[in-house]
Design a protein around this motif. Structure first.
Motif, PDB file in Angstrom:
ATOM      1  N   ALA A  72      -3.748  61.436  48.793  1.00 11.27           N
ATOM      2  CA  ALA A  72      -2.395  61.903  49.118  1.00 11.27           C
ATOM      3  C   ALA A  72      -1.373  61.219  48.210  1.00 11.27           C
ATOM      4  N   TYR A  73      -1.568  59.919  47.996  1.00  9.85           N
ATOM      5  CA  TYR A  73      -0.678  59.181  47.089  1.00  9.85           C
ATOM      6  C   TYR A  73      -0.739  59.793  45.685  1.00  9.85           C
ATOM      7  N   MET A  74      -1.941  60.061  45.203  1.00 11.65           N
ATOM      8  CA  MET A  74      -2.098  60.619  43.859  1.00 11.65           C
ATOM      9  C   MET A  74      -1.473  62.005  43.756  1.00 11.65           C
ATOM     10  N   ILE A  75      -1.565  62.789  44.828  1.00 16.31           N
ATOM     11  CA  ILE A  75      -0.917  64.102  44.823  1.00 16.31           C
ATOM     12  C   ILE A  75       0.593  63.914  44.632  1.00 16.31           C
ATOM     13  N   CYS A  76       1.169  62.994  45.385  1.00 18.75           N
ATOM     14  CA  CYS A  76       2.615  62.737  45.267  1.00 18.75           C
ATOM     15  C   CYS A  76       2.971  62.162  43.903  1.00 18.75           C
ATOM     16  N   ARG A  77       2.145  61.263  43.419  1.00 17.43           N
ATOM     17  CA  ARG A  77       2.423  60.617  42.120  1.00 17.43           C
ATOM     18  C   ARG A  77       2.323  61.629  40.979  1.00 17.43           C
ATOM     19  N   LEU A  78       1.303  62.491  41.030  1.00 19.53           N
ATOM     20  CA  LEU A  78       1.153  63.497  39.973  1.00 19.53           C
ATOM     21  C   LEU A  78       2.241  64.565  40.063  1.00 19.53           C
ATOM     22  N   GLU A  80       5.283  63.902  40.926  1.00 14.71           N
ATOM     23  CA  GLU A  80       6.409  63.212  40.306  1.00 14.71           C
ATOM     24  C   GLU A  80       6.272  63.182  38.781  1.00 14.71           C
ATOM     25  N   MET A  81       5.095  62.821  38.288  1.00 16.14           N
ATOM     26  CA  MET A  81       4.881  62.673  36.846  1.00 16.14           C
ATOM     27  C   MET A  81       4.889  64.010  36.111  1.00 16.14           C
ATOM     28  N   SER A  82       4.303  65.030  36.730  1.00 19.58           N
ATOM     29  CA  SER A  82       4.168  66.317  36.045  1.00 19.58           C
ATOM     30  C   SER A  82       5.386  67.214  36.223  1.00 19.58           C
ATOM     31  N   GLY A  83       6.189  66.953  37.266  1.00 18.98           N
ATOM     32  CA  GLY A  83       7.330  67.817  37.550  1.00 18.98           C
ATOM     33  C   GLY A  83       6.934  69.116  38.224  1.00 18.98           C
ATOM     34  N   GLN A  84       5.676  69.215  38.643  1.00 18.78           N
ATOM     35  CA  GLN A  84       5.212  70.425  39.308  1.00 18.78           C
ATOM     36  C   GLN A  84       5.352  70.277  40.818  1.00 18.78           C
ATOM     37  N   SER A  85       5.219  71.389  41.526  1.00 15.17           N
ATOM     38  CA  SER A  85       5.372  71.369  42.982  1.00 15.17           C
ATOM     39  C   SER A  85       4.152  70.733  43.644  1.00 15.17           C
ATOM     40  N   THR A  86       4.338  70.316  44.886  1.00 16.20           N
ATOM     41  CA  THR A  86       3.226  69.767  45.666  1.00 16.20           C
ATOM     42  C   THR A  86       2.104  70.786  45.760  1.00 16.20           C
ATOM     43  N   ASP A  87       2.458  72.052  46.000  1.00 16.48           N
ATOM     44  CA  ASP A  87       1.440  73.110  46.110  1.00 16.48           C
ATOM     45  C   ASP A  87       0.628  73.252  44.824  1.00 16.48           C
ATOM     46  N   VAL A  89       0.094  70.921  42.545  1.00 17.58           N
ATOM     47  CA  VAL A  89      -0.759  69.740  42.387  1.00 17.58           C
ATOM     48  C   VAL A  89      -1.955  69.829  43.328  1.00 17.58           C
ATOM     49  N   VAL A  90      -1.722  70.278  44.564  1.00 17.98           N
ATOM     50  CA  VAL A  90      -2.813  70.427  45.530  1.00 17.98           C
ATOM     51  C   VAL A  90      -3.840  71.438  45.015  1.00 17.98           C
ATOM     52  N   ASP A 125       1.988  51.781  43.463  1.00 15.63           N
ATOM     53  CA  ASP A 125       3.202  51.009  43.677  1.00 15.63           C
ATOM     54  C   ASP A 125       3.679  51.050  45.133  1.00 15.63           C
ATOM     55  N   LEU A 126       2.735  51.257  46.058  1.00 17.91           N
ATOM     56  CA  LEU A 126       3.085  51.226  47.472  1.00 17.91           C
ATOM     57  C   LEU A 126       2.768  49.886  48.121  1.00 17.91           C
ATOM     58  N   TYR A 127       1.704  49.279  47.673  1.00 19.53           N
ATOM     59  CA  TYR A 127       1.268  48.004  48.238  1.00 19.53           C
ATOM     60  C   TYR A 127       1.267  46.956  47.138  1.00 19.53           C
ATOM     61  N   ASP A 128       1.918  45.851  47.372  1.00 18.98           N
ATOM     62  CA  ASP A 128       2.000  44.778  46.380  1.00 18.98           C
ATOM     63  C   ASP A 128       0.682  44.020  46.377  1.00 18.98           C
TER      64      ASP A 128
END
Length: 153
Positions: A72-78, A80-87, A89-90, A125-128
């Motif tokens: 789920a984190y990677m979906i959100c991160r990608l 953000e990085m790619s500028g594409q929608s959540t759908d 990326v999924v 970058d969620l957990y230190d």
């Protein structure tokens, strides 16, 4: 004939094992990340929401389509990085399942060797999980404060 089938099966299993180990090595932070996220699911959701500034619907879309919290984190991160929608990326995640996150990132236009790709491999970058550099600075400031106190005496 039976021996040949057994030998082929063993070779295929070894290839599968080697490829899964290689992928885990690319993103070796994922196992610890999943442990942290699974220990506090509501905190994980809050961290995702705050980090990526996403609404509940997008967070739920990522979580409901992911096998593990790190996915789920990677979906959100990608996203953000790619500028594409959540759908989008999924869809790439589901289509590339088994190929690894490197392949999914590449399919979203994040080139291997790019700074974005290296950032993915480096970690999350969620957990230190690394020592905080500000602790070192604080320690130095404390020492300076002690020296000033000694000088005043």
């Amino acid at each position: 004939m039976m021996k040949l089938i057994k030998m082929l099966f063993v070779v295929l299993m070894m290839l599968l094992l080697v490829s899964s180990i290689a992928e885990a090595g690319d993103f070796d932070w994922i196992q610890d990340f999943n442990i942290n996220a699974e220990a506090d699911p509501s905190g994980f959701r809050a961290r995702l929401r705050a980090r990526f500034k996403l609404g509940n619907a997008e967070i739920e879309a990522a979580l409901s389509n992911a096998d593990k919290p790190a996915d789920a984190y990677m979906i959100c991160r990608l996203k953000e990085m790619s500028g594409q929608s959540t759908d989008d990326v999924v869809k790439k995640y589901k289509a590339g399942k088994g190929k690894g996150w490197g392949a999914v990132a590449k399919s979203l236009g994040i080139k291997p060797g790019s700074s974005e790709f290296h950032a993915l491999k480096r970690g999350q970058d969620l957990y230190d999980t690394t020592p905080n550099d500000t602790d070192k600075v604080k320690g130095k400031n404390k020492e300076k404060g002690k020296n000033k106190a000694k000088a005043k005496k």
